[in-house]
Design a protein around this motif. Structure first.
Motif, PDB file in Angstrom:
ATOM      1  N   LEU A 236       0.843  -1.187   0.000  1.00  0.00           N
ATOM      2  CA  LEU A 236       0.000   0.000   0.000  1.00  0.00           C
ATOM      3  C   LEU A 236       0.884   1.245   0.000  1.00  0.00           C
ATOM      4  O   LEU A 236       2.065   1.182   0.355  1.00  0.00           O
TER       5      LEU A 236
ATOM      6  N   LEU B  22      -8.309  -1.330  -2.308  1.00  0.00           N
ATOM      7  CA  LEU B  22      -7.569  -2.572  -2.471  1.00  0.00           C
ATOM      8  C   LEU B  22      -8.371  -3.449  -3.414  1.00  0.00           C
ATOM      9  O   LEU B  22      -9.540  -3.763  -3.138  1.00  0.00           O
TER      10      LEU B  22
ATOM     11  N   TRP C  64      -3.210  -2.469  -5.400  1.00  0.00           N
ATOM     12  CA  TRP C  64      -3.574  -1.228  -4.737  1.00  0.00           C
ATOM     13  C   TRP C  64      -3.845  -0.150  -5.782  1.00  0.00           C
ATOM     14  O   TRP C  64      -2.979   0.174  -6.591  1.00  0.00           O
TER      15      TRP C  64
END
Length: 303
Positions: free
Chosen positions: A127, A186, A179
Motif C-alpha cells: 500500500l 484494495l 492497490w
C-alpha cells in the motif's frame, strides 16, 4: 420414409460429417478458451490509435529482458507479487511453508520472513502508506501489517484483518491483490469464476465499507491468479495461469491490450507455466513470477 442423406455419395457424406465435427470442435474450443474474445481484442488492438496506446501500458510492446530462478525457493510455492516503492524491492509469499520473501529487481533473494498467524497466504500487495496486505485464501481474509526492517519472522495473529465472505469458495477464492491509489481501494482478484472486487479505505487508512464487485467487460480468461495497477496510467493488469494470458484493462473496465505467456511470444523461448504473480514499478517495468521459483522481467522494446 426416406433416410437422411439417402443418395449422397459416401465420400461427400464423410467430408460433410468431418466439416461438421470440425466446426463443433472450433465452437467448443473457442468457448472454453475464450478464443473469440481474444480475436475481438486483437481487432480492437489493431484499431487503437498510437496516442491511445502511449497513454496506457500497451503490452504488445513488451519483451522479455530477464529470466531467472529465485534461489532457495525450489521447494516452495511462490504466489502473488508486489513492487514496493518504499524499498525499491519486490515481495512474494509462499503457501507451502508460509513465508514473505523479499528480492531485488534482478531476482536476488534478500530475505525470507517466516510467517505465523496466517493459514494459506496467496497474494501480497504494498500500500502507499508503507503497509503490506496479504490475502489468506483458506480463511478468506485480508491482513494488514507493517514489516519491520531486518526482521526474520513475523506473527500476524494480532494483525488487523477483514473478512471477505464467500464461505463456500473453498480453494478457488481470492488470490490476487492490487492497490489502486487513485481511489484508495484494495483490488482483489477471485480465482474462479474470475472476477474483480474492490475494498475501499478511508483517509485514515482503515477499511471502509464492504467488498464491492467491479464492473468489467467479459473476461477473456478461465481464471485469475494475480493483478497489479499501473501507477502511471491507472490501468489494471490481470494475470491468468490457466489461459496463460496477461490482459490490460482501462479505468472503465474495458480490455485494452494483452500478451500471451506461451513460448514464442514477446521474447519468451519457453512459456511461463503456473504464472502466479504480476507487478509493475513506477518506470513501467513488468515483473512476473511462476511456481515454484521462476522469475521474469519484461521491458518495453519501443518508446
Amino acid at each position: 420414409m426416406p433416410m437422411p442423406f439417402a443418395g449422397v455419395p459416401r465420400r461427400r457424406l464423410l467430408r460433410t460429417l468431418a466439416l461438421l465435427l470440425l466446426a463443433l470442435a472450433v465452437l467448443v474450443v473457442g468457448r472454453e478458451w475464450h478464443g473469440f474474445d481474444l480475436l475481438r481484442l486483437s481487432w480492437q488492438e489493431y484499431r487503437t490509435a498510437p496516442e491511445a496506446r502511449a497513454a496506457g501500458i500497451w503490452l504488445p510492446d513488451y519483451r522479455l529482458a530477464l529470466e531467472t530462478d529465485l534461489h532457495g525457493l525450489e521447494e516452495d510455492e511462490t504466489s502473488g507479487l508486489t513492487w514496493s516503492p518504499q524499498t525499491g524491492t519486490l515481495f512474494s509469499v509462499t503457501g507451502k511453508h508460509p513465508h514473505l520473501v523479499e528480492f531485488s529487481p534482478d531476482g536476488t533473494v534478500l530475505r525470507r520472513i517466516r510467517l505465523s498467524g496466517v493459514s494459506d497466504p496467496e497474494g501480497v500487495e504494498a500500500l502507499d502508506d508503507g503497509r503490506l496486505a496479504i490475502v489468506d485464501e483458506r480463511r478468506r481474509q485480508v491482513l494488514l501489517f507493517h514489516l519491520p526492517p531486518g526482521t526474520g519472522s513475523l506473527d500476524l495473529g494480532a494483525a488487523p484483518r477483514h473478512d471477505l465472505g464467500f464461505a463456500d469458495a473453498g480453494n478457488k477464492g481470492f488470490e490476487g491483490l492490487g492497490w489502486d491509489a487513485r481511489t484508495s481501494r484494495l483490488l482483489l482478484a477471485r480465482e474462479r469464476p474470475p472476477a474483480l472486487f474492490g475494498l475501499a479505505f478511508s483517509a485514515a487508512g482503515e477499511v471502509a465499507g464492504n467488498l464491492q464487485r467491479l464492473s468489467l467487460e467479459r473476461l477473456p480468461v478461465r481464471d485469475l491468479s494475480s493483478l497489479t495497477v499501473d501507477p502511471r496510467s491507472g490501468h489494471f493488469l490481470l494475470l491468468s495461469d490457466e489461459s496463460q494470458l496477461l490482459v490490460e484493462f482501462d479505468r472503465e473496465g474495458r480490455p485494452f491490450s494483452f500478451i500471451s505467456l506461451l513460448g514464442g511470444f514477446n521474447g519468451l523461448h519457453r512459456g511461463i507455466r503456473q504464472a502466479e504473480g504480476v507487478a509493475m514499478d513506477g518506470a513501467g517495468t513488468l515483473y512476473v513470477i511462476g511456481e515454484p521459483n521462476h522469475f521474469y522481467v519484461f521491458r518495453k522494446a519501443r518508446p
